[in-house]
Design a protein around this motif. Sequence first.
Motif, PDB file in Angstrom:
ATOM      1  N   THR A  30       0.803  -1.224   0.000  1.00 56.56           N
ATOM      2  CA  THR A  30       0.000   0.000   0.000  1.00 56.56           C
ATOM      3  C   THR A  30       0.836   1.274   0.000  1.00 56.56           C
ATOM      4  O   THR A  30       0.313   2.338  -0.298  1.00 56.56           O
ATOM      5  N   LEU A  34       4.863   0.651  -6.915  1.00 57.89           N
ATOM      6  CA  LEU A  34       4.399   1.578  -7.935  1.00 57.89           C
ATOM      7  C   LEU A  34       3.471   0.835  -8.888  1.00 57.89           C
ATOM      8  O   LEU A  34       3.887  -0.089  -9.577  1.00 57.89           O
ATOM      9  N   TYR A  35       2.219   1.228  -8.902  1.00 64.37           N
ATOM     10  CA  TYR A  35       1.210   0.584  -9.740  1.00 64.37           C
ATOM     11  C   TYR A  35       0.994   1.394 -11.013  1.00 64.37           C
ATOM     12  O   TYR A  35       1.116   2.613 -11.010  1.00 64.37           O
ATOM     13  N   LYS A  36       0.623   0.727 -12.100  1.00 65.85           N
ATOM     14  CA  LYS A  36       0.426   1.396 -13.386  1.00 65.85           C
ATOM     15  C   LYS A  36      -0.892   2.160 -13.452  1.00 65.85           C
ATOM     16  O   LYS A  36      -0.938   3.296 -13.881  1.00 65.85           O
ATOM     17  N   ASN A  37      -1.979   1.536 -13.048  1.00 69.93           N
ATOM     18  CA  ASN A  37      -3.297   2.134 -13.208  1.00 69.93           C
ATOM     19  C   ASN A  37      -3.850   2.588 -11.856  1.00 69.93           C
ATOM     20  O   ASN A  37      -4.847   2.063 -11.366  1.00 69.93           O
ATOM     21  N   LYS A  38      -3.232   3.578 -11.259  1.00 67.29           N
ATOM     22  CA  LYS A  38      -3.572   4.009  -9.910  1.00 67.29           C
ATOM     23  C   LYS A  38      -4.900   4.743  -9.817  1.00 67.29           C
ATOM     24  O   LYS A  38      -5.448   4.872  -8.737  1.00 67.29           O
ATOM     25  N   LYS A  39      -5.395   5.258 -10.928  1.00 69.87           N
ATOM     26  CA  LYS A  39      -6.572   6.123 -10.871  1.00 69.87           C
ATOM     27  C   LYS A  39      -7.899   5.395 -11.034  1.00 69.87           C
ATOM     28  O   LYS A  39      -8.948   6.006 -10.922  1.00 69.87           O
ATOM     29  N   SER A  40      -7.862   4.099 -11.269  1.00 72.56           N
ATOM     30  CA  SER A  40      -9.118   3.368 -11.453  1.00 72.56           C
ATOM     31  C   SER A  40      -9.841   3.202 -10.111  1.00 72.56           C
ATOM     32  O   SER A  40      -9.232   3.175  -9.048  1.00 72.56           O
ATOM     33  N   HIS A  43      -8.749  -0.005  -8.337  1.00 74.24           N
ATOM     34  CA  HIS A  43      -7.462   0.125  -7.656  1.00 74.24           C
ATOM     35  C   HIS A  43      -7.630   0.859  -6.327  1.00 74.24           C
ATOM     36  O   HIS A  43      -7.125   0.415  -5.293  1.00 74.24           O
ATOM     37  N   ALA A  44      -8.344   1.978  -6.364  1.00 75.18           N
ATOM     38  CA  ALA A  44      -8.555   2.755  -5.135  1.00 75.18           C
ATOM     39  C   ALA A  44      -9.303   1.933  -4.094  1.00 75.18           C
ATOM     40  O   ALA A  44      -8.964   1.965  -2.904  1.00 75.18           O
ATOM     41  N   LEU A  47      -6.884  -0.778  -2.661  1.00 76.29           N
ATOM     42  CA  LEU A  47      -5.913  -0.171  -1.736  1.00 76.29           C
ATOM     43  C   LEU A  47      -6.576   0.212  -0.424  1.00 76.29           C
ATOM     44  O   LEU A  47      -5.997   0.027   0.655  1.00 76.29           O
ATOM     45  N   ARG A  51      -5.488  -1.221   3.192  1.00 75.43           N
ATOM     46  CA  ARG A  51      -5.119  -0.320   4.300  1.00 75.43           C
ATOM     47  C   ARG A  51      -5.956  -0.610   5.537  1.00 75.43           C
ATOM     48  O   ARG A  51      -5.447  -0.592   6.656  1.00 75.43           O
TER      49      ARG A  51
END
Length: 84
Positions: A30, A34-40, A43-44, A47, A51
């Motif tokens: 978390t 480093l993830y490629k598609n962090k804005k999906s 993904h959120a 994560l 957490r």
Amino acid sequence: MMRSHTDNEWEKFHPKTNVMWLHYMLDKLTGEVLYKNKKSKAHASALGKMRHVKNSFLQFDSAYAYVTATSNSASAKGSTTSIE
């Protein structure tokens, strides 16, 4: 943290160290990967769930205790996953 919990005796089984390792892995996943598609949204959401688990994990004495406690609460809600 693990060394003090085990008194540096690694031959014996200490269930709490499994919890510590899993917490460590979630911390790395978390915070440092480093993830490629962090804005999906997926993904959120993932994560956020990781957490949440990471932040509550260390209160348990073993991974079994965590699974048992979260399975019971998930079953009571009618859920099939423990991190919702």
